[in-house]
Structures are given as C-alpha cells and as structure tokens.
Design an enzyme around this catalytic site. Structure first.
Site, PDB file in Angstrom:
ATOM      1  N   GLU A  99      49.039 112.191  83.268  1.00 52.01           N
ATOM      2  CA  GLU A  99      49.595 112.619  81.986  1.00 52.01           C
ATOM      3  C   GLU A  99      50.545 113.793  82.135  1.00 52.01           C
ATOM      4  OE1 GLU A  99      46.320 112.318  82.610  1.00 52.01           O
ATOM      5  OE2 GLU A  99      45.783 110.519  81.495  1.00 52.01           O
TER       6      GLU A  99
ATOM      7  N   HIS B 255      63.064 138.857  90.177  1.00 51.91           N
ATOM      8  CA  HIS B 255      62.583 138.362  91.475  1.00 51.91           C
ATOM      9  C   HIS B 255      63.719 138.311  92.486  1.00 51.91           C
ATOM     10  CE1 HIS B 255      59.973 136.933  88.257  1.00 51.91           C
ATOM     11  NE2 HIS B 255      58.990 136.903  89.137  1.00 51.91           N
TER      12      HIS B 255
ATOM     13  N   HIS C  98      36.156 112.111  74.297  1.00 54.30           N
ATOM     14  CA  HIS C  98      37.393 111.406  73.941  1.00 54.30           C
ATOM     15  C   HIS C  98      37.832 111.652  72.491  1.00 54.30           C
ATOM     16  CE1 HIS C  98      36.836 109.571  77.761  1.00 54.30           C
ATOM     17  NE2 HIS C  98      37.747 108.617  77.567  1.00 54.30           N
TER      18      HIS C  98
ATOM     19  N   HIS D 130      58.545 139.640  96.099  1.00 56.99           N
ATOM     20  CA  HIS D 130      58.566 138.534  95.130  1.00 56.99           C
ATOM     21  C   HIS D 130      59.039 138.948  93.741  1.00 56.99           C
ATOM     22  CE1 HIS D 130      57.169 135.197  92.616  1.00 56.99           C
ATOM     23  NE2 HIS D 130      56.668 136.139  91.844  1.00 56.99           N
TER      24      HIS D 130
END
Ligand SMILES: Cc1ncc(C[n+]2csc(CCOP(=O)(O)OP(=O)(O)O)c2C)c(N)n1
Ligand SMILES: [Mg+2]
Length: 679
Positions: A415, A31, A477, A266
């Site tokens: 999380e 890159h 869950h 890029h």
C-alpha cells in the site's frame, strides 16, 4: 581531457559544494554534507547525461530527476540555478527563508524544475517508480516503429535512509518485477545517517544482493569522486533496457571539511571556522561567499542551448509522427493536458431503486468501468484487492513485465509504495491514476496521501470496506478513526457517498475537479438506491451536503448522515414521522466540499436557528461538533469495532432506527429546554 578542462571540472564540482555550504551557513540551518559528497556524481549526471530544457521544465520528453534524499535540497537548487532554470543566486541566498523559492526540502509546484516533493525518506524513490510506470504505459500507447516519442530516463538519488525505509523495498521489488529499464537510481552510500555510522542499525552490507534479488542490475562505484567510472556506469545502466539499474556510489559526507565522514556533517552548518578550513583545503576563495566562477556558470549554462536543441529536435520528430499518426498525436495532447475525452460521461449509469440495494463499492466498479472504456489515460489498480474493491477494469489488460499496454496495475500487497507510485504517475504527466485498498489500510499509505495533498495533485484514492459494517473480519479491519484522520489533511477532499447515484457523482467530481487529491470512501455492504424522484438529487453531491428529505416547515430535528448511515437516517425519519415528529435528512458526503460553500448555502442546509442536529456516522465522532455545535448530538463510535456479521455489529454499536429515534427525541427535548432557559 586537458589540464584546463580538468580544472573547469573541479571548479564546477566545488561550486556546488560551496553554494550548498554557504547557503546553509547563511540560513544557519540545512544539510551541507550530502551535497558536498554528491557533487561529482551530480555534476556528471547533469552535465553529460540529463536531457532537459531549463527554459521549459515541462517538456514532456525530458529526463526526470528526483532527489529522494530531499534534505540535500541545496544540491538540487544549485543545479537548477547553475543550469539556467528560473532560479537566481538571490533565491539561493534566501534558502529556507519565509516565502523563498528555496524551501528546506524540494517542493513540487513551488520551484521550477522540482519534479516532486521529497523529504520524507523513501517517497521520492517510489515516486520515480511511478514515473517509470507512467512512462512505460505512454511508450506502449504512443510509440510506433521508427517513432520513439516517449524516450526518457528517470534518475533518482537515494540515501542510506532511503535504503532503510520499507517503502523503498516495496517499490524496488515492484520495479524489478515490472522490468522498468528506464529507471536509473543512485545510492549515495556514505555510511552515515543522523545518529552516526550506518552500522548502528544497518548491517545490510549487501544492498547489492538485495537489489539483485529484486531483479535490478546493480553497479558499484567505489569512489564518489571518480567521475570517469560514474560516467561509465551510467552508460552501462543505459544499455540494460529490461531491468532497472542501481548504481551504488561510495561517497563521503561533508567532503573536504573537518567534519567529513561524520554525522556532524549531516544536518547543521559547518560553522565559520570549518567552512574556512574547507575552502582552504579545496583551494576555494574565502570571499565572496556564494562565489560562482564565470567560466563555471557558462559551462553549466551550456544546458540552455543543448536543452533548446534537444527539445527542438524532439518537436521535429513529433511533427513527423503527428503527420503519420494524427489520431495518436491528438491523444498525446489530450493526455498531456490531463483532459477527459469528449463524451466520457455520456453513458454513466443511472441507478434505479427497483434494481434493489447495491454496495457503493459495486456501484463504483460499474461507474469506473464505464468511464475507463472512454478514458485511455485513466489507469490504476489495487494492492491485491481488485476483486474486493471492485476496481478491476474489465477487458483492459494487465500492466506486466514486457507488456506495458495493460491498464490494470497490480501493486501487490504494497500500500505504501502504491500511494507514492500513484503520485509519481501523476507527476510524470499524461496519466489520471487511481489506486484502491480497504479504508483501514489507508493508514499504511498515509505519507503519500499527505504528500498528494501537499502537492495538490489530483490522484484518486479509492477506499472500500469503510466501517464496522464490513462485518466478520472484525476490529483489525474495521475503520474507526480513519475518516477524521483523512479529513484532517489540508487540501484533501474526502467523499463518502450514500448510495449508487452519489457514488457516480463522486467519481464525476474526482475526474472533473483536478485541483487536488480525492478520496472515495465506499461501503462493502449493500445500501438502498435512493429514489431520485422522491429525494434530493445526487447531483448535489458536489456541494458536499444537501437536503435529501426535507419538510415544509422547519423540522424539529435535522438528521445528518454520511455513506451507509444515510439510509438509516431516512428510516429513522419515517419512524419519527409516525410519532408526529418532523425531521429532515441531510446527506453530507463531503465535509470539505460543504465547508467550501457560501455561508448562505450552508445556512440553508443547516439553519442556525435549528439547534437539534443529530449526526449519524459509523466512525469516530471527532470533528462533528463543528456542524452540530455543543447543543447537538452525534451517534458515532468511540471504541474499536467487533467481529460479527455487519448488521449485528451496527445494531450493537448504536446504528439502529430505535437508537436514532431515541437520540432524536432526547435531543429535541434538550434543545427545547435550553431555549426555554435562555428565554
Ligand atoms: C521518513 C523519514 N524519517 C526520518 C527523516 C529524518 N531524517 C532526515 S535525513 C535522515 C537520515 C540521514 O541519513 P541518510 O539518509 O544517509 O542521509 P545523509 O545524512 O547521508 O545525507 C533522517 C532520519 C526523514 N526525513 N524522513
Ligand atoms: Mg547517509
């Protein structure tokens, strides 16, 4: 600044640009455009501000620099080489080659001076927040009036992609909430991502307002080549001590090349012709490639002397500090070495069956609180589930804005950021971090878990509510495939203890084996405490598997179980005994630890001659054939769970003594028949 200084500055910036362009050209991969656009910013940051000693990349009070846009790795490698880290021009020429020290994306532990592994966008951003949190805790613990032992910044360069990733929002929101004033981030606002202009998918023109809403100071540099302004903005960031700062800098990807401001700059080499045109345009010699003007090298290499002096000055200050605060100075060295205080494990709980059944999450909380009282470098928290995961450190305070002494971290319901922040805390140095949530939500933080393993860093991830046994919350869950998914990560150690004493040993393992991350998988529901006089000792946990309840003669069937299913295996063993069927029970809290044992040990636990092996684990069966072969059997879960009381869900999905006994008997019959057939 006089003309020759200006010229040296331009040359120094262009050196970065063309080292990047030449390296990508040679590798035919990489890159180039991003380092080209960022070169002026990087120059001013590294030349004027960054406090570091290239000869000692581990100096504790160095500023941390993170390239969150890890794909622009050639920017970092150029800076490391130019300022005199242990990286040569030859290393740069080996960019992206097998065995080189300049891999595609920066890898922690692989290249000196790389503070964290970046590439997956957003991770570096959140790592930096973790580093700043570690830094704030250490500053609160160690700094004293007139003694600023901990006094460095965390700098990070983030790209458009970083700004789009959700983890960035999570981490930025928390950083603002905590008032992490030592964070100074740059947003490489070049308006380009891989598919084209950012407004294809990102019309969030007002990243500024977003970050202000998070509680950041946001500064804007309209021209990525205007170093005076960038310098001024960094100073302004320094003077804001109660908020993190984001400096948005408008840069131009592929600066100077015909591909400037397009996505083509890029992720591919410029190509021979365009590289030539760029060099001509920026007045750079076409030959040789990898050209570093000698005056540029010595200009950058001033970092060596400056760094050495800065560290020396800090050492002198530390010596004075040590005289005045000998106990703290001793602690400092222990923290930095990641050592556990003497006697840290003296009062570990010994759980007695007479106390009745106890959930492994509860036992974990007891163990954790006992050790935390003695380990001031152990800090952690959860993603809004401290009461459920039993991870609150009682009486040890909360880590909050303006009060960074507390040892309970509140990540909020974030999380993904929590995982990357834990990684960053460890990478900063001085901290033993842990973080907790439900096992099901490990899915929300898998990228940083994976990176912890890739970096081999000893972060402790605590996951409770580990199976359908959690009950009524139901299939959303109830983990099924998470265990095997985590076990599939190389370098990872997953431990699912059977009872309270194994849980204690799991923590001992996690805290003493600091070679890589450890995942503790704990049950919500109560399980019996296994009688240490009757059964194999929980201290065997560090071997991964051991015979919990054996037989004098070889058993007809081996029952292998993990976690909460071990008690079921023991109950089934008794039932089988009533029918004169001999069985042994192997507790297997960690397949990785078992795999690492010598063959002789493995054969002792699972004798090759015994084919009747039955695994019982309330999770996906995948992976267990490695231990039971084609002849063995697995009682596991091949579907999603169900909303019902835990014992009912367990019973209905096959985790009952009756079902285990039936499987065991059928297995004994089948293996006998097949043995007879072979004979
Ligand atoms: C999590 C993640 N998703 C996707 C990618 C692949 N990827 C690499 S760079 C990039 C985006 C490039 O745009 P930007 O972040 O603005 O970087 P620039 O091209 O401006 O250097 C993508 C999607 C990645 N590295 N990480
Ligand atoms: Mg971009």
């Amino acid at each position: 600044m006089n003309a020759s200084q200006m010229e040296l500055q331009d040359l120094s910036i262009n050196t970065i640009r063309f080292l990047a362009a030449d390296a990508v050209e040679k590798a035919k991969s990489g890159h180039p455009g991003t380092p080209m656009g960022l070169a002026p910013l990087a120059y001013v940051l590294w030349k004027v501000f960054l406090k570091h000693n290239p000869k000692n990349p581990k100096w504790e009070d160095r500023d941390r620099f993170i390239l969150s846009a890890g794909h622009a790795s050639m920017l970092l490698y150029s800076l490391l080489y130019l300022t005199g880290y242990d990286l040569t021009l030859e290393d740069i020429k080996q960019f992206r080659q097998w065995g080189s020290r300049t891999p595609g994306h920066p890898e922690y532990g692989h290249t000196p001076g790389v503070e964290t592994t970046t590439g997956p966008l957003g991770q570096g951003f959140a790592n930096g927040v973790g580093m700043a949190m570690a830094q704030r805790y250490l500053a609160a613990y160690f700094n004293r009036e007139g003694h600023k032992i901990v006094d460095h910044y965390i700098y990070c360069i983030a790209s458009d992609g970083d700004m789009m990733e959700g983890i960035t929002s999570e981490a930025a929101s928390l950083a603002g909430d905590l008032g992490l004033g030592k964070l100074i981030y740059f947003y490489d606002n070049n308006h380009i991502t891989i598919e084209g202009p950012t407004d294809l998918a990102f019309s969030e023109e007002n990243v500024k307002k977003r970050f202000e809403a998070y509680g950041w100071q946001v500064l804007v540099g309209h021209h990525g080549t205007d170093i005076d302004t960038i310098e001024h903005l960094i100073k302004q960031a320094h003077s804001e001590e109660r908020k993190p700062s984001l400096i948005i800098v408008r840069t131009h990807i592929g600066y100077g090349s015909p591909k400037q401001d397009t996505a083509a700059a890029h992720g591919a080499m410029l190509g021979e012709e365009d590289l030539k045109l760029t060099k001509q345009k920026l007045d750079w010699p076409l030959e040789p490639s990898f050209y570093v003007p000698p005056e540029v090298l010595s200009h950058y290499r001033e970092a060596l002397k400056e760094g050495e002096e800065a560290e020396k000055e800090w050492n002198m200050r530390f010596a004075k500090y040590a005289k005045e605060f000998p106990k703290l100075a001793k602690d400092w060295h222990k923290f930095m070495a990641g050592e556990l205080s003497e006697g840290w494990d003296k009062d570990l709980p010994d759980f007695d069956p007479k106390g009745g059944p106890i959930a492994t999450r509860t036992a974990s909380g007891e163990v954790l609180n006992t050790v935390a009282a003695k380990l001031p470098n152990l800090i952690g928290g959860s993603a809004d589930l401290a009461p459920s995961t039993d991870t609150y450190l009682k009486g040890l305070g909360d880590f909050l804005k303006g009060d960074h002494k507390g040892r309970n971290l509140h990540f909020g319901v974030r999380e993904h950021a929590m995982g990357a922040i834990l990684n960053g805390m460890y990478l900063h140095g001085g901290i033993i971090p842990f973080g907790a949530t439900f096992l099901i939500f490990s899915d929300y933080m898998r990228p940083p878990i994976r990176l912890a393993a890739l970096m081999n860093i000893p972060v402790v991830f605590v996951y409770t509510h580990d199976s359908i046994g959690l009950g009524e919350d139901g299939p959303t869950h109830q983990p099924v495939e998470q265990l095997i998914a985590l076990r599939a990560i190389p370098n990872m150690t997953v431990i699912r203890p059977a009872d309270a004493n194994e849980t204690r040993e799991a923590w001992v393992y996690a805290l003493t084996n600091r070679k890589g991350p450890v995942i503790l998988v704990l049950a919500r529901q109560k399980v019996p405490v296994l009688d240490q006089k009757k059964y194999g000792s929980a201290k065997n946990l560090n071997k991964g598997a051991y015979i919990l309840s054996g037989t004098k003669n070889p058993p007809q069937v081996i029952l292998i179980a993990t976690g909460s299913e071990v008690a079921l295996a023991l109950a089934s063993q008794e039932k089988l005994a009533e029918q004169n069927v001999s069985s042994s029970v192997v507790s297997m809290p960690s397949v990785e630890l078992f795999d690492a044992q010598p063959q002789e040990y493995k054969d002792r636990i699972l004798p090759p001659s015994i084919k009747a092996r039955l695994v019982i684990e309330a999770a996906s069966p995948k992976g267990w054939r490695d231990y039971v072969g084609l002849e063995g059997d697995v009682i596991a879960i091949n579907r999603f769970g169900a909303s019902a009381p835990g014992p009912v869900a367990m019973e209905n999905l096959g985790f009952s003594v009756e079902n285990v006994v039936n499987h065991a008997l059928a297995l004994i019959k089948k293996t006998k028949e097949s043995t007879n057939t072979v004979q």
